[in-house]
Design a protein around this motif. Structure first.
Motif, PDB file in Angstrom:
ATOM      1  N   TYR B  18       0.608  -1.274   0.017  1.00  8.99           N
ATOM      2  CA  TYR B  18       0.083  -0.119  -0.194  1.00  8.99           C
ATOM      3  C   TYR B  18       0.978   1.090  -0.209  1.00  8.99           C
ATOM      4  O   TYR B  18       0.628   2.319  -0.669  1.00  8.99           O
ATOM      5  CB  TYR B  18      -0.995  -0.031   1.121  1.00  8.99           C
ATOM      6  CG  TYR B  18      -2.228  -0.846   0.910  1.00  8.99           C
ATOM      7  CD1 TYR B  18      -3.180  -0.111   0.171  1.00  8.99           C
ATOM      8  CD2 TYR B  18      -2.230  -2.170   0.881  1.00  8.99           C
ATOM      9  CE1 TYR B  18      -4.427  -0.713  -0.352  1.00  8.99           C
ATOM     10  CE2 TYR B  18      -3.444  -2.992   0.364  1.00  8.99           C
ATOM     11  CZ  TYR B  18      -4.409  -2.131  -0.006  1.00  8.99           C
ATOM     12  OH  TYR B  18      -5.541  -3.119  -0.440  1.00  8.99           O
ATOM     13  N   VAL B  19       1.974   1.200   0.855  1.00  9.87           N
ATOM     14  CA  VAL B  19       2.909   2.401   0.837  1.00  9.87           C
ATOM     15  C   VAL B  19       3.464   2.801  -0.694  1.00  9.87           C
ATOM     16  O   VAL B  19       3.362   3.674  -1.362  1.00  9.87           O
ATOM     17  CB  VAL B  19       4.035   2.276   1.426  1.00  9.87           C
ATOM     18  CG1 VAL B  19       4.969   3.490   1.610  1.00  9.87           C
ATOM     19  CG2 VAL B  19       3.510   2.185   3.076  1.00  9.87           C
ATOM     20  N   PHE B  20       3.751   1.520  -1.257  1.00  9.26           N
ATOM     21  CA  PHE B  20       4.155   1.465  -2.900  1.00  9.26           C
ATOM     22  C   PHE B  20       3.343   2.023  -3.587  1.00  9.26           C
ATOM     23  O   PHE B  20       3.625   3.051  -4.334  1.00  9.26           O
ATOM     24  CB  PHE B  20       4.565   0.323  -3.040  1.00  9.26           C
ATOM     25  CG  PHE B  20       5.055  -0.012  -4.733  1.00  9.26           C
ATOM     26  CD1 PHE B  20       6.361   0.155  -5.001  1.00  9.26           C
ATOM     27  CD2 PHE B  20       4.190  -0.431  -5.567  1.00  9.26           C
ATOM     28  CE1 PHE B  20       7.037   0.068  -6.313  1.00  9.26           C
ATOM     29  CE2 PHE B  20       4.380  -0.687  -6.915  1.00  9.26           C
ATOM     30  CZ  PHE B  20       5.809  -0.522  -7.280  1.00  9.26           C
ATOM     31  N   ILE B  21       1.727   1.507  -3.698  1.00  8.62           N
ATOM     32  CA  ILE B  21       0.949   2.216  -4.492  1.00  8.62           C
ATOM     33  C   ILE B  21       0.576   3.895  -4.208  1.00  8.62           C
ATOM     34  O   ILE B  21       0.633   4.685  -4.965  1.00  8.62           O
ATOM     35  CB  ILE B  21      -0.495   1.485  -4.218  1.00  8.62           C
ATOM     36  CG1 ILE B  21      -0.225  -0.030  -4.826  1.00  8.62           C
ATOM     37  CG2 ILE B  21      -1.554   2.199  -5.005  1.00  8.62           C
ATOM     38  CD1 ILE B  21      -1.334  -0.969  -4.354  1.00  8.62           C
ATOM     39  N   THR B  23       2.733   5.714  -2.916  1.00  5.41           N
ATOM     40  CA  THR B  23       4.020   6.661  -3.469  1.00  5.41           C
ATOM     41  C   THR B  23       3.877   6.991  -4.779  1.00  5.41           C
ATOM     42  O   THR B  23       4.029   7.780  -5.646  1.00  5.41           O
ATOM     43  CB  THR B  23       5.182   5.920  -3.058  1.00  5.41           C
ATOM     44  OG1 THR B  23       5.146   5.273  -1.898  1.00  5.41           O
ATOM     45  CG2 THR B  23       6.364   6.976  -3.069  1.00  5.41           C
ATOM     46  N   ILE B  24       3.539   5.952  -5.583  1.00  9.93           N
ATOM     47  CA  ILE B  24       3.399   6.082  -7.168  1.00  9.93           C
ATOM     48  C   ILE B  24       2.259   6.842  -7.458  1.00  9.93           C
ATOM     49  O   ILE B  24       2.416   7.859  -8.361  1.00  9.93           O
ATOM     50  CB  ILE B  24       2.917   4.465  -7.565  1.00  9.93           C
ATOM     51  CG1 ILE B  24       4.065   3.652  -7.592  1.00  9.93           C
ATOM     52  CG2 ILE B  24       2.668   4.831  -9.153  1.00  9.93           C
ATOM     53  CD1 ILE B  24       4.817   2.934  -8.609  1.00  9.93           C
ATOM     54  N   ILE B  25       1.166   6.853  -6.723  1.00 10.99           N
ATOM     55  CA  ILE B  25      -0.026   7.848  -6.837  1.00 10.99           C
ATOM     56  C   ILE B  25       0.548   9.040  -6.796  1.00 10.99           C
ATOM     57  O   ILE B  25       0.131  10.340  -7.432  1.00 10.99           O
ATOM     58  CB  ILE B  25      -1.356   7.489  -6.241  1.00 10.99           C
ATOM     59  CG1 ILE B  25      -1.715   5.928  -6.492  1.00 10.99           C
ATOM     60  CG2 ILE B  25      -2.366   8.491  -6.191  1.00 10.99           C
ATOM     61  CD1 ILE B  25      -3.011   5.546  -5.864  1.00 10.99           C
ATOM     62  N   ARG B  26       1.101   9.316  -5.582  1.00  5.81           N
ATOM     63  CA  ARG B  26       1.543  10.618  -5.309  1.00  5.81           C
ATOM     64  C   ARG B  26       2.532  11.135  -6.266  1.00  5.81           C
ATOM     65  O   ARG B  26       2.675  12.379  -6.656  1.00  5.81           O
ATOM     66  CB  ARG B  26       2.418  10.406  -3.863  1.00  5.81           C
ATOM     67  CG  ARG B  26       2.641  11.870  -3.115  1.00  5.81           C
ATOM     68  CD  ARG B  26       3.243  11.736  -1.753  1.00  5.81           C
ATOM     69  NE  ARG B  26       4.006  13.002  -1.716  1.00  5.81           N
ATOM     70  CZ  ARG B  26       3.636  14.069  -1.494  1.00  5.81           C
ATOM     71  NH1 ARG B  26       2.339  14.259  -1.222  1.00  5.81           N
ATOM     72  NH2 ARG B  26       4.401  14.901  -1.246  1.00  5.81           N
ATOM     73  N   MET B  27       3.550  10.389  -6.834  1.00  2.00           N
ATOM     74  CA  MET B  27       4.438  10.799  -7.992  1.00  2.00           C
ATOM     75  C   MET B  27       3.617  11.216  -9.025  1.00  2.00           C
ATOM     76  O   MET B  27       3.974  12.271  -9.851  1.00  2.00           O
ATOM     77  CB  MET B  27       5.441   9.598  -8.207  1.00  2.00           C
ATOM     78  CG  MET B  27       6.496   9.619  -7.193  1.00  2.00           C
ATOM     79  SD  MET B  27       7.352   7.980  -7.326  1.00  2.00           S
ATOM     80  CE  MET B  27       8.209   8.162  -8.960  1.00  2.00           C
ATOM     81  N   ILE B  28       2.649  10.469  -9.451  1.00  2.00           N
ATOM     82  CA  ILE B  28       1.980  10.601 -10.663  1.00  2.00           C
ATOM     83  C   ILE B  28       1.361  12.209 -10.343  1.00  2.00           C
ATOM     84  O   ILE B  28       1.171  12.882 -11.060  1.00  2.00           O
ATOM     85  CB  ILE B  28       0.822   9.614 -11.072  1.00  2.00           C
ATOM     86  CG1 ILE B  28       1.439   8.448 -11.292  1.00  2.00           C
ATOM     87  CG2 ILE B  28       0.003  10.228 -12.047  1.00  2.00           C
ATOM     88  CD1 ILE B  28       0.627   7.151 -11.721  1.00  2.00           C
ATOM     89  N   LEU B  30       2.122  14.446  -8.522  1.00  2.00           N
ATOM     90  CA  LEU B  30       3.242  15.661  -8.459  1.00  2.00           C
ATOM     91  C   LEU B  30       3.495  15.930  -9.960  1.00  2.00           C
ATOM     92  O   LEU B  30       3.699  17.118 -10.270  1.00  2.00           O
ATOM     93  CB  LEU B  30       4.448  15.175  -7.557  1.00  2.00           C
ATOM     94  CG  LEU B  30       4.277  15.237  -6.205  1.00  2.00           C
ATOM     95  CD1 LEU B  30       5.670  14.681  -5.490  1.00  2.00           C
ATOM     96  CD2 LEU B  30       4.070  16.505  -5.804  1.00  2.00           C
ATOM     97  N   ASP B  31       3.513  14.873 -10.733  1.00  5.75           N
ATOM     98  CA  ASP B  31       3.980  15.267 -12.093  1.00  5.75           C
ATOM     99  C   ASP B  31       2.772  16.014 -12.747  1.00  5.75           C
ATOM    100  O   ASP B  31       3.153  17.061 -13.659  1.00  5.75           O
ATOM    101  CB  ASP B  31       4.039  13.875 -12.733  1.00  5.75           C
ATOM    102  CG  ASP B  31       5.390  13.503 -13.351  1.00  5.75           C
ATOM    103  OD1 ASP B  31       5.632  12.268 -13.729  1.00  5.75           O
ATOM    104  OD2 ASP B  31       6.272  14.238 -13.089  1.00  5.75           O
ATOM    105  N   ILE B  32       1.730  15.760 -12.925  1.00  8.72           N
ATOM    106  CA  ILE B  32       0.676  16.353 -12.990  1.00  8.72           C
ATOM    107  C   ILE B  32       0.465  17.911 -12.434  1.00  8.72           C
ATOM    108  O   ILE B  32       0.536  18.696 -13.466  1.00  8.72           O
ATOM    109  CB  ILE B  32      -0.596  15.735 -12.614  1.00  8.72           C
ATOM    110  CG1 ILE B  32      -0.933  14.572 -13.260  1.00  8.72           C
ATOM    111  CG2 ILE B  32      -1.860  16.890 -13.206  1.00  8.72           C
ATOM    112  CD1 ILE B  32      -2.095  13.700 -12.730  1.00  8.72           C
TER     113      ILE B  32
END
Lengths: 410, 143
Positions: B18-21, B23-28, B30-32
């Protein structure tokens, strides 16, 4: 903050793989040999370095390979737990798959005439179908396997990608092809001939994916509602005919509506799958402490149920979320891509992953009728792993900006 | 022994996944965000005013001006406008002591700065509109 967030997922992945592999090695301590151990460590390092390597060489998307790495890590420990033989094989397939990923990424990046080979894709698809019928062996009700020199594979996995490329090269050059008034009908005929052949092979799941990919791309790129209506009515007609004519289709629907009267034979798979998920509850029984071997094909079609049993429904939901993220990134890649051909390919591949995950997870939890399919990147299976990585490599290639001199902006 | 480990690890696995998911969502996410707020961080840039889908060749939405910048038809320019009415090296923007200046590089069809033909080196103010061929570029300078 901010500067370092990019490193977090890859470290988490590394941690997850180390922990899960050590747990599995402890579980399989008795018949653990040095080779297995070395291959396991090799995979962890390979995943770590290919993620960093990809960051350096690819200007495109950096999420899809990470997401997929997490998926196959979850799948791998589950398969290892069920059978160490299959686990070792899966390890090797993953190593090959990552190689295929990079190979297909470089091919897509460096070859420019993909959209001009429509006949090659057509020929490949029909050739593979012919091979399946001539050399195919009937396995679990479906003739969709061929084995050459001891290695058996499912040609339909490759045909899926050929279909996406075929449709992409058609819709990319639609102005050229639409000079022929019947071109759209011809394409529909070709796609339905594939679906018909899959029906004859009794590979219903793959037939459904072909239909889904075609319907999706047609909805986006084809102008003329009458084609869509024709497509949907044909599907409805074909589905009802299949239900009436073929017993195996009827059984799928009956066991979906109510599997309990058939619990001893036809409904066995689905009921065992439901028991397993219920047994697991939120956090699961813990690896090695459940009974995934009660589910038929627990390492393949029903891996989702095995994961839910031993690692919990939360992990199951996590797997679904990973697929949602993968498909989201796929569509994002398509939106950012200027070149229409690669855009269609990216949409097609994302649709394929999404549909395949939906069809088999939906089947395992009795949301839709069960059709035999593999869960991409998670299920055991050489052809499934390799072809999924092939598709992912293409998606990675499509995520980069293809700038051609004097390319007209659409 | 194994049972205890297995029970501990099942919670650890769920947390890691869940932390992995997350973080990925957070990175996506931040990119946006960086794409949307790109104008907030930049000091000087050129914004293309024409809707991008009406331009028959490829152009970016904004061009960052670091210190010097050339506009023209040739690929060696920072801003490439593939319009036959634009010269190979059409104009130049340069930074001098905190001010940006614009200079026409003797282009055949000239440059229009705020509705008048650019004759000499001129100072650029934020909000100036530069017309090169069919493309309107707005110069924006903060601070």
């Amino acid at each position: 903050m901010g500067t370092n967030i990019g490193k977090i997922p890859i470290r988490l992945l590394f941690l997850f793989e180390i922990l899960s592999l050590s747990l599995i090695f402890i579980y399989r301590w008795d018949n653990l040999d040095f080779n297995t151990f070395a291959t396991g460590i090799g995979l962890v390092l390979l995943v770590y370095f290919s993620n960093s390597f990809l960051r350096k060489i690819s200007s495109g998307d950096h999420y899809i390979f990470l997401i997929v790495s997490m998926m196959f890590s979850i799948g791998l420990i589950m398969i290892f737990r069920i059978s160490s033989d299959l686990g070792i094989k899966q390890l090797l397939w993953l190593l090959i798959g990552i190689g295929v990923f990079f190979a297909s990424y470089f091919l897509v990046k460096n070859i420019e005439f993909w959209d001009k080979m429509i006949l090659v894709y057509l020929g490949t698809a029909y050739g593979l179908f012919a091979m399946t019928f001539i050399l195919g062996a009937r396995l679990r009700g479906a003739i969709n396997w061929i084995s050459i020199g001891g290695v058996s594979f499912q040609p339909a996995e490759v045909t899926k990608i050929a279909l996406i490329f075929f449709l992409a090269s058609y819709y990319y050059n639609i102005e050229k092809y639409s000079k022929n008034k019947y071109s759209e009908w011809i394409v529909m005929g070709i796609v339905y001939s594939y679906i018909g052949l899959l029906f004859l092979q009794r590979d219903l799941g793959t037939a459904l994916i072909f239909f889904g990919i075609y319907t999706g791309l047609q909805y986006i790129y084809c102008n003329g509602r009458r084609y869509e209506i024709a497509n949907l009515s044909l599907a409805l007609l074909g589905g009802s005919l299949g239900y009436i004519l073929f017993d195996h289709v009827k059984i799928r629907v009956l066991t979906w509506l109510n599997p309990w009267p058939y619990i001893n034979d036809k409904g066995y798979q689905i009921t065992q799958s439901l028991f397993a998920i219920a047994e697991g509850s939120y956090f699961g029984t813990g690896l090695g402490r459940g009974n995934p071997s009660f589910i038929p094909l627990s390492y393949n079609d029903f891996i989702f149920s095995s994961i839910s049993e031993e690692m919990g429904v939360f992990t199951g939901i996590g797997v679904i979320m990973l697929f949602v993220l993968l498909v989201y990134r796929g569509f994002k890649i398509a939106l950012l891509q200027n070149h229409k051909f690669y855009r269609i390919v990216a949409i097609g591949i994302s649709l394929m992953f999404g549909l395949q995950a939906f069809i088999i997870i939906g089947g395992a939890i009795k949301v839709i009728p069960l059709t035999g399919l593999t869960l991409p990147f998670i299920s055991y299976g050489g052809s499934s792993i390799v072809s999924s990585f092939l598709a992912l490599g293409i998606l990675q290639g499509a995520s980069e900006k293809v700038v051609k001199e004097d390319e007209t902006y659409e | 022994m194994f049972d205890i480990l297995s029970v501990i690890f099942k919670y650890v696995f769920v947390i890691i996944i869940y932390v992995f998911i997350f973080t990925i969502i957070r990175m996506i996410y931040l990119d946006i965000k960086t794409i949307k707020t790109i104008s907030g961080d930049l000091k000087a840039y050129l914004k293309v005013l024409n809707p991008l889908d009406t331009i028959p060749y490829k152009m970016e939405d904004t061009y960052v001006i670091e210190d010097n910048l050339t506009i023209g038809r040739g690929s060696d320019n920072l801003v490439v406008i593939r319009d036959p009415y634009v010269s190979k090296h059409h104009l130049k923007i340069l930074l001098d002591e905190g001010n940006y200046f614009i200079e026409d590089l003797k282009s055949s069809n000239g440059t229009i700065l705020n509705n008048s033909k650019l004759e000499d080196v001129s100072i650029l103010k934020s909000g100036d509109i530069i017309k090169v061929g069919d493309i309107d570029l707005m110069f924006i300078h903060k601070g």
